[in-house]
Structure formats: structure tokens, C-alpha cells
Write a protein that holds these residues in place. Structure first.
Motif, PDB file in Angstrom:
ATOM      1  N   CYS A 206       0.822  -1.213   0.000  1.00 55.49           N
ATOM      2  CA  CYS A 206       0.000   0.000   0.000  1.00 55.49           C
ATOM      3  C   CYS A 206       0.853   1.257   0.000  1.00 55.49           C
ATOM      4  CB  CYS A 206      -0.930   0.000   1.216  1.00 55.49           C
ATOM      5  SG  CYS A 206      -2.251  -1.229   1.127  1.00 55.49           S
ATOM      6  N   CYS A 232      -5.089  -3.128   7.494  1.00 56.32           N
ATOM      7  CA  CYS A 232      -6.274  -2.375   7.060  1.00 56.32           C
ATOM      8  C   CYS A 232      -6.015  -0.874   7.115  1.00 56.32           C
ATOM      9  CB  CYS A 232      -7.469  -2.729   7.931  1.00 56.32           C
ATOM     10  SG  CYS A 232      -8.079  -4.415   7.698  1.00 56.32           S
ATOM     11  N   THR A 233      -5.262  -0.438   8.121  1.00 55.75           N
ATOM     12  CA  THR A 233      -4.932   0.988   8.238  1.00 55.75           C
ATOM     13  C   THR A 233      -4.112   1.452   7.044  1.00 55.75           C
ATOM     14  OG1 THR A 233      -4.950   0.844  10.661  1.00 55.75           O
ATOM     15  CG2 THR A 233      -3.782   2.705   9.677  1.00 55.75           C
ATOM     16  N   LEU A 235      -4.137   0.041   4.083  1.00 54.90           N
ATOM     17  CA  LEU A 235      -5.033   0.009   2.932  1.00 54.90           C
ATOM     18  C   LEU A 235      -5.917   1.253   2.890  1.00 54.90           C
ATOM     19  CD1 LEU A 235      -6.243  -1.455   0.493  1.00 54.90           C
ATOM     20  CD2 LEU A 235      -7.718  -2.726   2.079  1.00 54.90           C
ATOM     21  N   ALA A 236      -6.414   1.668   4.067  1.00 57.87           N
ATOM     22  CA  ALA A 236      -7.241   2.871   4.135  1.00 57.87           C
ATOM     23  C   ALA A 236      -6.461   4.096   3.677  1.00 57.87           C
ATOM     24  CB  ALA A 236      -7.750   3.065   5.557  1.00 57.87           C
ATOM     25  N   VAL A 265     -11.280   0.906   6.756  1.00 58.93           N
ATOM     26  CA  VAL A 265     -11.258   0.891   5.291  1.00 58.93           C
ATOM     27  C   VAL A 265     -12.478   1.627   4.745  1.00 58.93           C
ATOM     28  CG1 VAL A 265     -11.355  -0.586   3.246  1.00 58.93           C
ATOM     29  CG2 VAL A 265      -9.910  -1.235   5.184  1.00 58.93           C
ATOM     30  N   ARG A 266     -13.637   1.357   5.352  1.00 63.24           N
ATOM     31  CA  ARG A 266     -14.851   2.044   4.884  1.00 63.24           C
ATOM     32  C   ARG A 266     -14.766   3.549   5.114  1.00 63.24           C
ATOM     33  NH1 ARG A 266     -18.317  -2.458   7.145  1.00 63.24           N
ATOM     34  NH2 ARG A 266     -18.909  -3.710   5.343  1.00 63.24           N
ATOM     35  N   VAL A 280     -17.223  -3.832   1.495  1.00 62.29           N
ATOM     36  CA  VAL A 280     -16.131  -4.583   2.106  1.00 62.29           C
ATOM     37  C   VAL A 280     -16.705  -5.862   2.695  1.00 62.29           C
ATOM     38  CG1 VAL A 280     -14.260  -4.573   3.774  1.00 62.29           C
ATOM     39  CG2 VAL A 280     -14.932  -2.444   2.669  1.00 62.29           C
TER      40      VAL A 280
END
Length: 288
Positions: A206, A232-233, A235-236, A265-266, A280
Motif C-alpha cells: 500500500c 487495514c490501516t 489500505l485505508a 477501510v470504509r 467490504v
């Protein structure tokens, strides 16, 4: 003779076809024959062998790029002789040319694992080539040009790619991100399922992605990988800087992420194009 020299030079300019073409099967001779090993150059040290493996990794099915240095005889040889096996993979190849199949065959799996390398950006490949041995040093510029040409043609034209089951390292994923910045302009679906993608790998991948890296990507498959909310952080953050501005579907089933990671992520939704909600999927989790 002059004619032979000209023919040799013409052939050199299309050497990538032998290794990269989807209609050929590449056998990597990573180990020299037992009676010819003394003084032989290591496969990984050669410039031409580095090029050969890099271009056959660019877009081929793993089963079409085999490391014969890991050949175990017996079971693998029998598989090649069976018409059913050849037809099965020829049909798969003709249908789509992606890597979505699961290479679990006992005879072939050892020859597939570790063979497909992550694509590299042109400058990264050029830098790697500088560390390799070449009988003719002038071949470096030729190999760099051929690599850029074939990788741009194969990855740049792909709308769907899958790199599942390949077990890359964190640095491999980071290098892959760099290649996507350069070559993934038409990519719409990317599969990284069961790829051993942990937090370090997802973070490296990422972080390497620049704004607009995959401008047409709509679907990202990250299922059955051991990353957690830390991944996930990362990716966000990639979504917030619009590395994948049209992304609308992410599959995270079978990861170690929690609902908090999914929400992170959302929450990156402002980084996406308006009018298309981000879906997701996280219906199952790996044990932590």
C-alpha cells in the motif's frame, strides 16, 4: 559472416517472446546437470536468466513457468504425459490467462512455488540487472529495453490479474506496488487471495502505491491472508490518497482483520469517487 551477425541481432530483439508468450511453456534450469556443475554460474547470478524468469513471471500461468531444478521425476513426468492434464490447462489458459487456478498437484507444486516473481518497475529491474553477470556487458541495455517492452505490453493491457498462492515476501509486495504504478493503467480486478499477505506485506504494498496507480480498478480480492487491522490501516491510507479511485468491492474474508479494521477501510470512502458505495466483505475470520 555479416549475414549471420545481422540475423543474430534481429533474433536478440525478440528474445522476450520465447519466455513471455502465453502460448509457450518455460522451463527454468535453476540447477546445472550433475555432471556439469563444476564452475557453473549460479542461476540467480546471471543477467539473461534473471531476465528470463522476470518476463515469464509477467503474465503467465504458474503451470506454464516451471523450475526444473526442483523436478522430482515420477509423478510430475506422468502428469505431463496425460492428455487430460494438458487439455485442462490449455482450456484454462485459452479462457482467460489469469492465475486463478490452485496449483496443488503433488508432482507440479514444488516446481511452481517460488518460480513466479513479482513484476518490477522498469528502473527497479534495471538496478537489479546491474548486479548480475553478463558475458557481453552491452546486453544490459538490451535486456532492460526488452523487459520494459514486454511488461508494458502484458500488464498494461490486462484487465484482470491474479497472484494467488505465490507466497511473496514483504519486499516482494512492495516491489509489486511499484510495478503497478507504472503498468496497471487498465487493471479492473486484482486477486491476491491466499498469498501469505501479512501486515508487513500489505503495508509495503500500500505504501508503494501512488495516487492514481490503478485508475480503473473496481475489485480487489484480499481474502484468506493473515493481515490484521494494522494492514487495514495501510489500505485505508492508500484509498484516501486515491491510489484506486474507482474501487467499489474489497474481499477480506478469511483474514485476521476485525470489524474495526473494516470500518477503517470504509472510512476511507471520501478518497473514492462519489456515487459508488464501497463494499467490504468480511464474513469469516482466521483465528488470531
Amino acid at each position: 559472416s555479416d549475414d549471420q551477425k545481422q540475423a543474430f541481432e534481429r533474433a536478440q530483439k525478440s528474445m522476450d517472446i520465447w519466455y513471455a508468450h502465453w502460448g509457450t511453456m518455460t522451463w527454468l534450469l535453476s540447477s546445472p546437470p550433475p555432471d556439469n556443475s563444476e564452475g557453473a554460474r549460479e542461476y540467480s547470478e546471471g543477467g539473461w536468466t534473471t531476465f528470463e524468469q522476470a518476463v515469464c513471471s509477467a503474465g503467465k500461468l504458474p503451470v506454464y513457468c516451471l523450475d526444473m531444478g526442483k523436478f522430482s521425476g515420477g509423478g510430475a513426468a506422468q502428469k505431463f504425459e496425460k492428455r487430460e492434464w494438458r487439455v485442462k490447462y490449455r482450456e484454462l489458459f485459452a479462457k482467460e490467462g489469469t492465475r486463478d487456478q490452485n496449483p496443488t498437484d503433488a508432482g507440479l507444486k514444488p516446481m511452481i512455488e517460488g518460480t513466479i516473481r513479482p513484476p518490477l518497475a522498469s528502473e527497479a529491474f534495471k538496478a537489479e540487472l546491474e548486479q548480475k553477470q553478463l558475458t557481453a556487458p552491452q546486453d544490459r541495455s538490451l535486456l532492460s529495453a526488452l523487459y520494459n517492452q514486454v511488461t508494458r505490453a502484458m500488464l498494461g493491457s490486462a484487465s484482470k490479474l491474479s497472484y494467488s498462492q505465490l507466497r511473496w515476501s514483504a519486499s516482494d509486495f512492495k516491489n509489486f506496488g511499484g510495478a503497478l504504478n507504472q503498468f496497471a493503467g487498465n487493471l479492473e480486478t486484482l486477486g491476491l487471495s491466499r498469498a501469505g499477505l501479512d501486515d508487513a506485506g500489505l503495508e509495503g504494498w500500500c505504501e508503494a502505491l501512488q495516487e492514481g496507480a490503478m485508475p480503473k480498478l473496481t475489485s480487489l480480492k484480499l481474502d484468506w491472508n493473515p493481515y490484521t487491522d494494522l494492514g487495514c490501516t495501510a489500505l485505508a491510507a492508500a484509498l484516501q490518497r486515491k491510489a484506486m479511485p474507482l474501487l467499489v468491492d474489497i474481499t477480506m474474508d478469511g483474514s485476521k482483520a476485525t470489524s474495526q479494521g473494516v470500518e477503517a477501510v470504509r472510512a476511507a470512502r471520501p478518497g473514492l469517487e462519489e456515487g459508488s458505495p464501497l463494499n467490504v466483505s468480511l464474513s469469516m475470520r482466521l483465528a488470531t
